[in-house]
Structure formats: structure tokens, C-alpha cells
Design an enzyme around this catalytic site. Sequence first.
Site: not given
Length: 429
Positions: A129, A190, A213, A236, A258, A261, A326-327, A414, A419
Site C-alpha cells: 500500500y 477498500q 491513514n 510518525s 517529522q 508529516h 520510532e526514530h 497429555e 499420538h
Amino acid sequence: MRILKFSDPSFDAQFRRIEQRAEEVPATIEETVKAIIADVRERGDKALFELTTRFDKLELDAASLEVTAEEIDAAMTEVSGESLNALQLAAERIADYHAKQKQETWISTDEADVLVGQMVRPLDRVGIYVPGGKATYPSSVLMNAVPAKVAGVEEVIMVVPMPNGEVNPHVLAAAKISGVDRIFKLGGAQAVAALAYGTETVPRVDKITGPGNIYVATAKQLVFGQVDIDMIAGPSEILVINDGSGNAAHIAADLLSQAEHDELASSVLVTSSEKMATAVQAEVERQLIELSRETIARKSIEDFGAIILAQDLDEAIAFSNRIAPEHLELAVDNPFEILPKIKHAGAVFMGHHTPEAAGDYLAGPNHTLPTGGTARFFSPLSLDDFVKKSSIVSFTASGLHRLGKEIVHIAELEGLEAHAKSVSIRLRK
């Protein structure tokens, strides 16, 4: 830009507002996204056409949904040679960096009668995306598509919103340089739904990566399990640790990189120098009025920006580890000296000559990073995101006889009789 101190009685409350700026998805948004996903699942292409008309003012049909080779070639003619060279250089550096992350299939021969190992295979098809809207991001194309191709992904499908039928030609140029296989004129929830479930025209993918978004992020969260996703990306953020050294104008510029953004972005400086704090505060204000995106950056700085005075670097580092940014910029004289103390960060930028923007575009490491404190447990997008791993197990008869008794014992612990029998039946002479 406000100056705070850790000792301020209201500090925790003020900073909690920054940390929680995008914590909850409004119920109305989640319900809207659920309805969009259900619509695409039920009506396929027809739903995509109607939703794209409604949200992007773009009329589509089966013939125009996919970007054609001719449209890509036309876009390439609009891109300057200088821009193509820059994008190509970035792609090469991103490819070189991610190639170093490759893991190979391996088999252990430590035991003569039991072999174990791991098989590494690329995903078949990945959807990326690419955001549109407030800014255009050819770098997002590079950071998602190039690692996928380095990993060996057979088919990379790109979706990008094209409001009113327009898309920045640099986005299409980056897609061609990156080796993207197909591009669809889709955005929003979508587009995520189409990638997750497939339609008559859009193929279903194994994984969806890339930022978007709040509608895109919510859609990715809701389709997780049907497909894999990279992470839930929030607004961000940048944290700069400073020891009083360096240039206040440089630090202010990094904070604003930043803030521009979006309005929810967070820019924070933690410094042990009161002189630097006041200098950066003044520089931020001076530089804000020079930005074309001043309105966005100013709201970000005023609502979610802060300069924090720390007693020393240890206090600054402890704060950074608490919020897992993040940064993280280490704007100090000796960044490698304090790097071992950093526990959580999406990416760390070392020293006075390493602005975060260098990592956004051309350094090589991925700029798709965990946000909102999730660097405590998430890693940057990497080659690992585009491969899957299968365990390999091979017993010889002697190996099963050697270890079979213990396998049977654990199965019986078990209460799983079948098994146990599947092993014990092979142990009979």
C-alpha cells in the site's frame, strides 16, 4: 514549542497525552471500515468501482482499474534524469542492505540418526500500500517493493489512491525501478480488502505491507489472519537525545522533519543543556514560518511536540527506553558510547551528521518502522517479512527407537493416546 522538566508535577500527565495521541480507533471509523470490507468481499470489483468514485472522485471499470504499461511509460517521461538517478541509487542501496539479511535453508547433522532443519521460502504474492493525499511517497514504494524482490517474492502488487485520476509520476517511476509487477488505482480500506480477499480483477495476496491513514491501518488490523500484515503503523515520531553539543538549527530542522508529516506526528528533544533547549525552541519557531507545510507542522509541534530538560544523559536514555521511539537521534559527541544503553528504538541515527531523513530515503535500512512504543516488540520491515519458514524433521529407524520412549511418555502425559500409539507402533520388534 514548550519546555518541560521531568521534575514538573504535571509532566506525566502532559506527556501521556503525547503517548496516547492515536491510541484508540473511534468506533465510527471501525464500523465504517468493517462495512467497506464486507462490501468488497460480497460484491468484488463492483464495490471497488463505487467506493473509488465516492472517495477519490475517480470513475473506474474493469479496463481502467489497473495502471497500464503505457501509463507507466508516460509517467517516466515526466520524471527528470536527476530524479531517476536518485531513485535508482536509493533502490540499489536498499537492495544491498536487505540482501545482507538473507537467511538460507539449513539442516543440522549433529545427530547421525535424526535430522532437523529449517526451510526458507519467499512468499508467493505480496501487496504493498502506497499512501496518497497529504504527500506523495515514492520512497514508500522503494522500501516495500525492493526488499520483497530481494527476498524472491514472485509477484508484487501495488495499490495507490489516485484522487481525481492523478498520481505523482515519481511514484510510478519508483514502482518500475523496484520491479513492481502490477499497480491498481485503489486506496483506502477498500484497497486493503481487495488485496486480502481478492476480486475479479485484483488478485488475493499473502501479505500486505505499507503505511496509510487510520482507515487503512484499521483495515489491515481487521484482515490480519486472512492475510499477514507488517505492522499497525501510527503517526510518525522522533526523539532526539542531546548532550548540549551540536547545532541548534540542525536539531530544530530534524524535529520539524517529522512534524510536517501530519498533525498527529510527535517531535521531542531531550537535552541536558538548558542553553540548547532555549536555542532549539527559538529555531523551531524561526524555521516553522519557512515551511510550505507550516500549518500541519505547527499544529503537530504545538499539540505533540516538547523539549524536555534532563539532569544528564542517563536520565534521557531511561526516558527513551520507556517510550521506545520510532526514530531515535543520538545528537551527542560520542553516540557509540551510549548506543549499548539503548534498549528500544525503531531506528537509531548516530551523531550530528546523521539526520533521520537520511534513513527515510537513501541510507539503506528500511524506513517502515514500529511506532507508538511498539519498538518494544516490533522490528523494522525487513527481508524476514517477505519469507516464511518451515521446520524440517527426519528420523531414521534408529533415531526413533533411541528417542521414542520419551516421545510416547510425553504424549501419555497429555492424555493423547493416538499420538503415543503413532510412535509406539513403530517401536515394536
